[in-house]
Scaffold this motif. Structure first.
Motif, PDB file in Angstrom:
ATOM      1  N   GLN A  16       0.863  -1.184   0.000  1.00  0.00           N
ATOM      2  CA  GLN A  16       0.000   0.000   0.000  1.00  0.00           C
ATOM      3  C   GLN A  16       0.897   1.231   0.000  1.00  0.00           C
ATOM      4  N   VAL A  17       0.694   2.133  -0.963  1.00  0.00           N
ATOM      5  CA  VAL A  17       1.511   3.345  -1.088  1.00  0.00           C
ATOM      6  C   VAL A  17       0.598   4.544  -1.265  1.00  0.00           C
ATOM      7  N   LEU A  18       0.865   5.589  -0.497  1.00  0.00           N
ATOM      8  CA  LEU A  18       0.192   6.878  -0.648  1.00  0.00           C
ATOM      9  C   LEU A  18       1.261   7.944  -0.476  1.00  0.00           C
ATOM     10  N   SER A  19       1.728   8.483  -1.594  1.00  0.00           N
ATOM     11  CA  SER A  19       2.831   9.434  -1.572  1.00  0.00           C
ATOM     12  C   SER A  19       2.739  10.343  -2.789  1.00  0.00           C
ATOM     13  N   GLY A  20       3.166  11.553  -2.648  1.00  0.00           N
ATOM     14  CA  GLY A  20       3.202  12.455  -3.780  1.00  0.00           C
ATOM     15  C   GLY A  20       4.501  12.400  -4.549  1.00  0.00           C
ATOM     16  N   PHE A  21       5.483  11.648  -4.037  1.00  0.00           N
ATOM     17  CA  PHE A  21       6.799  11.680  -4.664  1.00  0.00           C
ATOM     18  C   PHE A  21       7.465  10.318  -4.831  1.00  0.00           C
ATOM     19  N   GLY A  22       7.064   9.305  -4.096  1.00  0.00           N
ATOM     20  CA  GLY A  22       7.790   8.045  -4.117  1.00  0.00           C
ATOM     21  C   GLY A  22       6.936   6.852  -4.474  1.00  0.00           C
ATOM     22  N   ALA A  23       7.621   5.789  -4.879  1.00  0.00           N
ATOM     23  CA  ALA A  23       7.003   4.514  -5.210  1.00  0.00           C
ATOM     24  C   ALA A  23       7.955   3.418  -4.733  1.00  0.00           C
ATOM     25  N   VAL A  24       7.602   2.169  -4.991  1.00  0.00           N
ATOM     26  CA  VAL A  24       8.408   1.036  -4.528  1.00  0.00           C
ATOM     27  C   VAL A  24       8.590   0.052  -5.674  1.00  0.00           C
ATOM     28  N   GLN A  25       9.829  -0.431  -5.841  1.00  0.00           N
ATOM     29  CA  GLN A  25      10.147  -1.511  -6.768  1.00  0.00           C
ATOM     30  C   GLN A  25      10.412  -2.741  -5.914  1.00  0.00           C
ATOM     31  N   LEU A  26       9.615  -3.796  -6.103  1.00  0.00           N
ATOM     32  CA  LEU A  26       9.737  -5.026  -5.318  1.00  0.00           C
ATOM     33  C   LEU A  26      10.321  -6.135  -6.178  1.00  0.00           C
ATOM     34  N   TYR A  27      11.104  -7.029  -5.564  1.00  0.00           N
ATOM     35  CA  TYR A  27      11.792  -8.092  -6.284  1.00  0.00           C
ATOM     36  C   TYR A  27      11.510  -9.439  -5.632  1.00  0.00           C
ATOM     37  N   ALA A  28      11.411 -10.483  -6.460  1.00  0.00           N
ATOM     38  CA  ALA A  28      11.208 -11.835  -5.943  1.00  0.00           C
ATOM     39  C   ALA A  28      12.477 -12.393  -5.309  1.00  0.00           C
ATOM     40  N   GLY A  29      13.632 -11.902  -5.722  1.00  0.00           N
ATOM     41  CA  GLY A  29      14.906 -12.337  -5.138  1.00  0.00           C
ATOM     42  C   GLY A  29      15.301 -11.463  -3.958  1.00  0.00           C
ATOM     43  N   ALA A  60      14.791 -10.941 -11.953  1.00  0.00           N
ATOM     44  CA  ALA A  60      14.025 -10.458 -13.105  1.00  0.00           C
ATOM     45  C   ALA A  60      12.542 -10.317 -12.780  1.00  0.00           C
ATOM     46  N   LEU A  61      12.046 -11.091 -11.820  1.00  0.00           N
ATOM     47  CA  LEU A  61      10.653 -10.971 -11.407  1.00  0.00           C
ATOM     48  C   LEU A  61      10.529  -9.779 -10.471  1.00  0.00           C
ATOM     49  N   SER A  62       9.961  -8.714 -10.968  1.00  0.00           N
ATOM     50  CA  SER A  62       9.818  -7.521 -10.133  1.00  0.00           C
ATOM     51  C   SER A  62       8.445  -6.899 -10.358  1.00  0.00           C
TER      52      SER A  62
END
Length: 120
Positions: A75-88, A94-96
């Motif tokens: 869950q993200v609520l931001s005016g400037f940021g995000a998240v990159q998630l990885y399976a490793g 490569a699964l992100s």
């Protein structure tokens, strides 16, 4: 003066508005409900924002973080940021999955690491 058919339409409109307002009032939550939106980014070990919570520092852009428990929802609520998630566990798998600055998702697979990224 209103005609009988206008009164019926007016009453129907009033009933619709009342039903909508009742639907907006807080009620009891059940297990399938997400937590209330709050500013920031949060990773959860269970579906629908349940389980152990990891708070993401959106100002720590680009640093890889390995999770102690896999993330299953975000869950993200931001005016400037995000998240990159990885399976490793090293942010190189490569699964992100990338969120936006306003996201609420059950993830397609368990994620083991993440980076804060600028919102696009």
């Amino acid at each position: 003066m209103f005609t009988p058919s206008a009164r019926v339409r007016l009453a129907a409109a009033a009933a619709t508005v009342a039903a909508a307002l009742i639907g907006l009032t807080p009620g009891t939550a059940n297990a399938a409900d997400w937590p209330s939106l709050q500013e920031g980014a949060f990773l959860y070990s269970g579906p629908n924002g349940s389980g152990t919570v990891t708070v993401v520092d959106l100002h720590d852009v680009g640093t890889c973080h390995t999770l102690t428990q896999p993330a299953v929802s975000v869950q993200v609520l931001s005016g400037f940021g995000a998240v990159q998630l990885y399976a490793g566990s090293d942010c190189s798998d490569a699964l992100s999955w990338r969120t936006s600055s306003l996201s609420q998702h059950n993830l397609p697979w368990k994620m083991l690491s993440y980076k804060a990224i600028p919102a696009t």
